[in-house]
Design a protein around this motif. Sequence first.
Motif, PDB file in Angstrom:
ATOM      1  N   ARG A  69       0.915  -1.514   0.021  1.00  0.00           N
ATOM      2  CA  ARG A  69      -0.022  -0.024   0.034  1.00  0.00           C
ATOM      3  C   ARG A  69       0.987   1.259   0.056  1.00  0.00           C
ATOM      4  O   ARG A  69       0.625   2.265  -0.502  1.00  0.00           O
ATOM      5  CB  ARG A  69      -0.799  -0.112   1.103  1.00  0.00           C
ATOM      6  CG  ARG A  69      -2.136  -1.094   1.174  1.00  0.00           C
ATOM      7  CD  ARG A  69      -2.675  -0.987   2.534  1.00  0.00           C
ATOM      8  NE  ARG A  69      -3.940  -2.084   2.496  1.00  0.00           N
ATOM      9  CZ  ARG A  69      -5.072  -1.808   1.907  1.00  0.00           C
ATOM     10  NH1 ARG A  69      -5.390  -0.324   1.493  1.00  0.00           N
ATOM     11  NH2 ARG A  69      -6.100  -2.741   1.746  1.00  0.00           N
ATOM     12  N   CYS A  94      -0.479   7.751   8.788  1.00  0.00           N
ATOM     13  CA  CYS A  94      -1.575   7.037   9.570  1.00  0.00           C
ATOM     14  C   CYS A  94      -1.880   7.945  10.693  1.00  0.00           C
ATOM     15  O   CYS A  94      -3.227   7.812  11.308  1.00  0.00           O
ATOM     16  CB  CYS A  94      -1.548   5.627   9.549  1.00  0.00           C
ATOM     17  SG  CYS A  94      -1.312   4.603   8.085  1.00  0.00           S
ATOM     18  N   LEU A 109      -5.296   2.282   7.056  1.00  0.00           N
ATOM     19  CA  LEU A 109      -5.136   2.357   5.591  1.00  0.00           C
ATOM     20  C   LEU A 109      -6.485   1.595   5.114  1.00  0.00           C
ATOM     21  O   LEU A 109      -6.954   2.063   4.100  1.00  0.00           O
ATOM     22  CB  LEU A 109      -4.028   1.828   5.323  1.00  0.00           C
ATOM     23  CG  LEU A 109      -2.762   2.408   5.667  1.00  0.00           C
ATOM     24  CD1 LEU A 109      -1.526   1.915   5.270  1.00  0.00           C
ATOM     25  CD2 LEU A 109      -2.601   3.929   4.840  1.00  0.00           C
ATOM     26  N   ARG A 110      -6.884   0.566   5.488  1.00  0.00           N
ATOM     27  CA  ARG A 110      -8.008  -0.074   4.844  1.00  0.00           C
ATOM     28  C   ARG A 110      -9.335   0.742   5.036  1.00  0.00           C
ATOM     29  O   ARG A 110     -10.005   0.800   4.090  1.00  0.00           O
ATOM     30  CB  ARG A 110      -8.184  -1.491   5.581  1.00  0.00           C
ATOM     31  CG  ARG A 110      -7.327  -2.539   5.190  1.00  0.00           C
ATOM     32  CD  ARG A 110      -7.594  -4.034   5.535  1.00  0.00           C
ATOM     33  NE  ARG A 110      -6.851  -5.178   4.877  1.00  0.00           N
ATOM     34  CZ  ARG A 110      -7.090  -6.249   4.438  1.00  0.00           C
ATOM     35  NH1 ARG A 110      -8.476  -6.633   4.974  1.00  0.00           N
ATOM     36  NH2 ARG A 110      -6.257  -7.136   4.247  1.00  0.00           N
ATOM     37  N   ARG A 111      -9.471   1.491   6.194  1.00  0.00           N
ATOM     38  CA  ARG A 111     -10.593   2.117   6.249  1.00  0.00           C
ATOM     39  C   ARG A 111     -10.606   3.211   5.414  1.00  0.00           C
ATOM     40  O   ARG A 111     -11.783   3.605   4.817  1.00  0.00           O
ATOM     41  CB  ARG A 111     -10.755   2.613   7.918  1.00  0.00           C
ATOM     42  CG  ARG A 111     -12.204   3.301   8.050  1.00  0.00           C
ATOM     43  CD  ARG A 111     -12.182   3.839   9.557  1.00  0.00           C
ATOM     44  NE  ARG A 111     -11.105   5.027   9.723  1.00  0.00           N
ATOM     45  CZ  ARG A 111     -10.253   5.305  10.535  1.00  0.00           C
ATOM     46  NH1 ARG A 111      -9.929   4.130  11.421  1.00  0.00           N
ATOM     47  NH2 ARG A 111      -9.486   6.169  10.584  1.00  0.00           N
ATOM     48  N   ARG A 112      -9.486   4.063   5.408  1.00  0.00           N
ATOM     49  CA  ARG A 112      -9.403   4.935   4.106  1.00  0.00           C
ATOM     50  C   ARG A 112      -9.601   4.483   2.828  1.00  0.00           C
ATOM     51  O   ARG A 112     -10.539   5.028   2.103  1.00  0.00           O
ATOM     52  CB  ARG A 112      -8.058   5.537   4.199  1.00  0.00           C
ATOM     53  CG  ARG A 112      -7.771   6.261   5.348  1.00  0.00           C
ATOM     54  CD  ARG A 112      -6.363   6.860   5.348  1.00  0.00           C
ATOM     55  NE  ARG A 112      -5.950   7.678   6.684  1.00  0.00           N
ATOM     56  CZ  ARG A 112      -4.711   7.994   6.683  1.00  0.00           C
ATOM     57  NH1 ARG A 112      -3.866   7.990   5.926  1.00  0.00           N
ATOM     58  NH2 ARG A 112      -4.504   8.708   8.010  1.00  0.00           N
ATOM     59  N   GLU A 113      -9.449   3.316   2.464  1.00  0.00           N
ATOM     60  CA  GLU A 113      -9.499   2.829   1.265  1.00  0.00           C
ATOM     61  C   GLU A 113     -10.979   2.512   1.105  1.00  0.00           C
ATOM     62  O   GLU A 113     -11.445   2.525  -0.160  1.00  0.00           O
ATOM     63  CB  GLU A 113      -8.536   1.700   0.806  1.00  0.00           C
ATOM     64  CG  GLU A 113      -8.838   1.151  -0.500  1.00  0.00           C
ATOM     65  CD  GLU A 113      -8.039  -0.253  -0.630  1.00  0.00           C
ATOM     66  OE1 GLU A 113      -7.167  -0.411  -1.473  1.00  0.00           O
ATOM     67  OE2 GLU A 113      -8.486  -1.320  -0.037  1.00  0.00           O
ATOM     68  N   GLU A 159     -12.148  -0.650   1.038  1.00  0.00           N
ATOM     69  CA  GLU A 159     -12.098  -1.739   0.421  1.00  0.00           C
ATOM     70  C   GLU A 159     -13.379  -1.957  -0.647  1.00  0.00           C
ATOM     71  O   GLU A 159     -13.990  -2.812  -0.517  1.00  0.00           O
ATOM     72  CB  GLU A 159     -12.319  -2.745   1.362  1.00  0.00           C
ATOM     73  CG  GLU A 159     -11.200  -3.189   2.339  1.00  0.00           C
ATOM     74  CD  GLU A 159      -9.922  -3.566   1.536  1.00  0.00           C
ATOM     75  OE1 GLU A 159      -8.999  -3.444   1.775  1.00  0.00           O
ATOM     76  OE2 GLU A 159     -10.353  -4.349   0.620  1.00  0.00           O
ATOM     77  N   SER A 160     -13.355  -1.002  -1.456  1.00  0.00           N
ATOM     78  CA  SER A 160     -14.248  -0.904  -2.797  1.00  0.00           C
ATOM     79  C   SER A 160     -13.915  -2.187  -3.347  1.00  0.00           C
ATOM     80  O   SER A 160     -13.043  -2.612  -3.406  1.00  0.00           O
ATOM     81  CB  SER A 160     -13.790   0.131  -3.523  1.00  0.00           C
ATOM     82  OG  SER A 160     -12.560   0.164  -4.039  1.00  0.00           O
ATOM     83  N   ALA A 199     -11.173  -2.370  -5.646  1.00  0.00           N
ATOM     84  CA  ALA A 199      -9.979  -2.692  -4.815  1.00  0.00           C
ATOM     85  C   ALA A 199      -9.406  -4.054  -4.359  1.00  0.00           C
ATOM     86  O   ALA A 199      -8.643  -4.757  -4.353  1.00  0.00           O
ATOM     87  CB  ALA A 199      -9.593  -1.889  -3.497  1.00  0.00           C
ATOM     88  N   ARG A 244      -2.894  -8.725   0.326  1.00  0.00           N
ATOM     89  CA  ARG A 244      -3.779  -8.633   1.447  1.00  0.00           C
ATOM     90  C   ARG A 244      -3.437  -9.631   2.402  1.00  0.00           C
ATOM     91  O   ARG A 244      -3.283 -10.878   2.116  1.00  0.00           O
ATOM     92  CB  ARG A 244      -5.328  -8.586   0.980  1.00  0.00           C
ATOM     93  CG  ARG A 244      -5.753  -7.737   0.249  1.00  0.00           C
ATOM     94  CD  ARG A 244      -5.746  -6.382   0.701  1.00  0.00           C
ATOM     95  NE  ARG A 244      -6.409  -5.451  -0.042  1.00  0.00           N
ATOM     96  CZ  ARG A 244      -5.603  -4.659  -0.879  1.00  0.00           C
ATOM     97  NH1 ARG A 244      -4.047  -4.688  -0.895  1.00  0.00           N
ATOM     98  NH2 ARG A 244      -5.918  -3.682  -1.674  1.00  0.00           N
TER      99      ARG A 244
END
Length: 432
Positions: A50, A64, A358-362, A364-365, A368, A374
């Motif tokens: 990432r 972060c 980082l996952r929350r910001r992304e 997880e669309s 992605a 992962r």
Amino acid sequence: MGGIVGAGIFINPYVVAERVHSPVLILAAWVAGGVVAMLGAFVYAELADRMPHTGGEYAYLRECYHPLVGFLFGWVLLLVVMTGGMAAVAVTFARYFLALTGLRVSERLVVVLTLAVLTVVNCLGAKLGSRLQSLLMVMKILVIAGIILTGFFLIRHPFPVLHPVLPPVADRRSSLGLLTAFGAAMIPVLFAFGGWQTSNFIAGEIRDPRRNLVRALMIGVAGVIVLYVAVNTVCLRALGAEGLARTTVPATEVMRLALGVGGAKLVALGIAVSTLGFLSQSILTGPRVYFAMARDGLFFRSVAQITRRTRVPAVAIVLQSCWTAVIALSGSYEQILNYVVSMNFVFFGLSATCLFILRRREGESRSAVGTGFRVPGHPFTTLLFIAACWLVVIDTIYKYPMNTMAGVAILLLGVPVYSVWHQLQKKRDRSA
């Protein structure tokens, strides 16, 4: 692999055997430590995928949480964590080098010359430094493989390795006591497996880091697990659980049983090569953190300079080696190591929590999911790794409260230092 394998694997097995007294539990502790290390490799592999930035943990914590958190990581890394560990290892190398060669020169001279040579090599380019590191790692593997093969094939009267499962009746404790003892045995194991995270420091200089750094972490940690479990199996086979707990130099004892004095010299050679390899790897990776800090305006601007021809942060490399030499020559490295542990594992766990952010910001669309690396079993495996790191911190605080307070004091001292650098950077921005 070079950042993980040091002198500890030649010595640490006896510490584990002192805490759990059956062959199965001893091996189980090393396997469990390997599992935690692999979980850590999974976490850092996704972080590298990432954010393939120079500085590794510094970059994750800066992005972060806050630049202050990233600065504090780099602050303790330079003052005590990386340099204190390097100083202790440099002195260990000097002692074994002099014992092997019989040279009558000062131990301090060997320390300084070793650091100087490795510093020059790494200033001549990352590629040359990495080639030297690879050569030393291959030599380490050959020496360790020699110990493993010798232990499997040349020990005449081997002890059983897969039984008994539980300690002898005289040593047996309650279920809670056995669990506590196993937890205590895990502490030196987790220390021995630490070091994979330093590969992320040089992510910005690796070709295709999203592919190559992830593969390096997976293959490297898996390789170390195989070596560590095999070495402990050989120690148990040659010495038994009781014999292993009684000696403070288990690898040397195994080789002495199999090959006599010549075998003991092979172990000394292995420790010398391992310590030299650790120093080489530390000089290759650590300075990238200070370089990233200086590039962000949070350290001396000269530390962010890179050489025109070799494209390496030579000032950062020289700075780290000089401070390491000061610690080694002052003789204070042993005291420093006592309070390095808690700081190291605090940042291990804290860096792993960056994955949740980082996952929350992304978000997880859907687009992605399935792209990039992962962590398998996230969030449970990530939480298990964080818990293991912070259990080490809790254990260290409980056993060595004064050392932990000293570590925290050094950490907090970084707060006003950060404020100074931050204000200087704001002034530079205004004048620009």
